[in-house]
Enzyme design. Structure first.
Site, PDB file in Angstrom:
ATOM      1  N   LYS A 163      15.749 -40.317  37.544  1.00  0.00           N
ATOM      2  CA  LYS A 163      15.922 -41.687  37.093  1.00  0.00           C
ATOM      3  C   LYS A 163      17.136 -42.377  37.720  1.00  0.00           C
ATOM      4  O   LYS A 163      17.054 -42.914  38.810  1.00  0.00           O
ATOM      5  CB  LYS A 163      15.948 -41.743  35.563  1.00  0.00           C
TER       6      LYS A 163
ATOM      7  N   ASP B 289      17.781 -30.599  30.545  1.00  0.00           N
ATOM      8  CA  ASP B 289      16.977 -31.633  31.180  1.00  0.00           C
ATOM      9  C   ASP B 289      17.673 -32.967  30.936  1.00  0.00           C
ATOM     10  O   ASP B 289      17.525 -33.583  29.892  1.00  0.00           O
ATOM     11  CB  ASP B 289      15.568 -31.631  30.604  1.00  0.00           C
TER      12      ASP B 289
ATOM     13  N   TYR C 236       9.907 -33.349  26.248  1.00  0.00           N
ATOM     14  CA  TYR C 236       9.016 -33.474  27.409  1.00  0.00           C
ATOM     15  C   TYR C 236       9.821 -33.223  28.674  1.00  0.00           C
ATOM     16  O   TYR C 236      10.909 -33.774  28.844  1.00  0.00           O
ATOM     17  CB  TYR C 236       8.419 -34.882  27.448  1.00  0.00           C
TER      18      TYR C 236
END
Length: 423
Positions: free
Chosen positions: A264, A236, A141
């Site tokens: 994050k 990613d 994702y």
């Protein structure tokens, strides 16, 4: 108001009662609790219940909830204002800290979310290569941008179909999918389509089908194949950046991508994202080049302050050794609890992120992850929640440890798992 009352009111105002789908507990059943505050390794809900938290805001809170050094930096920043829409020294300091930690990011751009960073990195790759197609992996994702919301098909390599209403099929067809950890499938796909492929994007450690580690040689093979075919390799590292090592998965596995996506942890719990890579690629970004990307809140001074203080804390001696040891103890304890209860289970862990799959191992890709018993996980989730342990409300997510999780917290979690599985 109780959590149930808050959820009823939220359902009237928000789709599904939440602002992000997994929070609705649809993967495990029941209704979510509503948080009043976070303290160290714990969450306290509006009903006064306290939980050991292994979601940690889905990974950013590597120091725990409300660490003093971060909250103090935020208070100081808040006194200076919340947003300027103009350059600040802090955003330059954060960019410098990131490029020093992740040398492959010779130049970067700060944005406001991981989704925005992924979307922008793909645009840069397309602009740099002059190509339109991209390759992603089943079960990985990369945010909810249209090009990345693509359902995996059967077989070694398929043209994508939309995984969401509202995604134009013609756009989805530009995204090709292959199984994670299947280097042969990637080689075959690039042999057939490589001249049109702008980028291969991958979570170097998958975290969104549950934790799945790269097979030996997989990431290095991607590096060789993309270089051979003139495509950009994009890591990613929204989850893995500063999580599995200070310099991310690319340092842990010794593979250098062309572009990296972060989020994050670099915001210390505030909304943030970043994308960056080789200077010659990033110089295509406006205002230097013709690839346009902009954002009013990019480099927000509050997010920058929290992120800088978090990265400074992670440079303290022994931080990653501590995280590794506590996560290893949790991994061993969960595996032992499942074995004692004679429950089929596989625990995958990389650094301080892990997933306990209710499936016999190994779990190496989306196909093997999808064999997990989701109903059994739902039962386990609620049994743990009832014992004061909050795990991800989905079988296909990661658990995260923080420096606030003490050995006694890990021991208490393992004991809760033993009794939950025995029942």
């Amino acid at each position: 108001m109780t959590s149930e009352q808050w959820f009823a009111e939220a359902a009237r105002l928000l789709p599904g009662g939440v602002n992000s789908p997994v929070r609705a507990f649809r993967g495990v059943g029941g209704t979510p609790f509503f948080v009043a505050r976070g303290e160290g390794a714990r969450l306290v809900d509006v009903d006064g219940r306290s939980y050991l938290d292994y979601v940690m805001s889905w990974g950013p809170l590597i120091l725990g909830h409300a660490p003093k050094r971060v909250t103090e930096s935020l208070r100081a920043a808040l006194d200076r204002g919340t947003s300027y829409g103009a350059p600040t020294p802090g955003e330059v300091e954060l960019a410098r800290a990131i490029t020093e930690a992740v040398p492959s990011m010779e130049m970067l751009r700060l944005v406001s979310s991981g989704t925005e960073a992924a979307m922008s990195a793909l645009r840069v790759a397309r602009g740099f290569t002059g190509r339109s197609k991209l390759v992603k992996f089943e079960g990985c994702y990369h945010g909810h941008a249209d090009s990345l919301l693509v359902k995996a098909g059967s077989g070694g390599a398929t043209f994508g179909v939309p995984d969401s209403l509202g995604v134009p099929p013609d756009l989805a067809r530009l995204t090709l999918t292959v199984p994670y950890n299947d280097l042969d499938a990637v080689a075959a796909l690039l042999a057939a389509e490589g001249r049109d492929v702008a980028a291969v994007i991958v979570e170097p450690v998958a975290g969104n089908m549950g934790v799945v580690a790269p097979a030996p040689g997989f990431l290095a093979g991607l590096r060789e194949l993309t270089a051979r075919h003139g495509a950009c390799l994009i890591f990613d590292e929204v989850i893995t950046g500063f999580r599995v090592a200070y310099s991310g998965a690319q340092a842990r596995y010794g593979v250098t991508p062309d572009l990296t996506i972060l989020g994050k942890i670099i915001g210390g719990g505030l909304p943030v994202g970043a994308y960056g890579g080789r200077r010659e690629i990033m110089e295509r970004v406006s205002p230097l080049g013709g690839v346009y990307q902009a954002g009013t809140l990019s480099g927000n001074p509050l997010a920058v302050a929290a992120g800088l203080e978090t990265l400074r804390a992670l440079r303290d001696p022994g931080v990653y050794e501590t995280l590794e040891a506590r996560a290893a103890a949790l991994e061993a304890g969960l595996a032992e609890a499942a074995a004692r209860a004679r429950v089929a289970s596989t625990v995958n862990r990389v650094g301080s992120m892990l997933t306990a799959f209710f499936a016999p191992g190994p779990v190496t890709d989306w196909t093997s992850a999808a064999r997990a018993d989701r109903a059994r996980y739902g039962t386990f989730f609620h049994a743990m929640l009832g014992r004061g342990v909050y795990l991800a409300p989905s079988q296909f997510e990661a658990a995260f440890l923080s420096l606030a999780h003490a050995p006694d917290d890990v021991a208490a979690t393992v004991e809760a798992a033993r009794t939950a599985l025995a029942g």
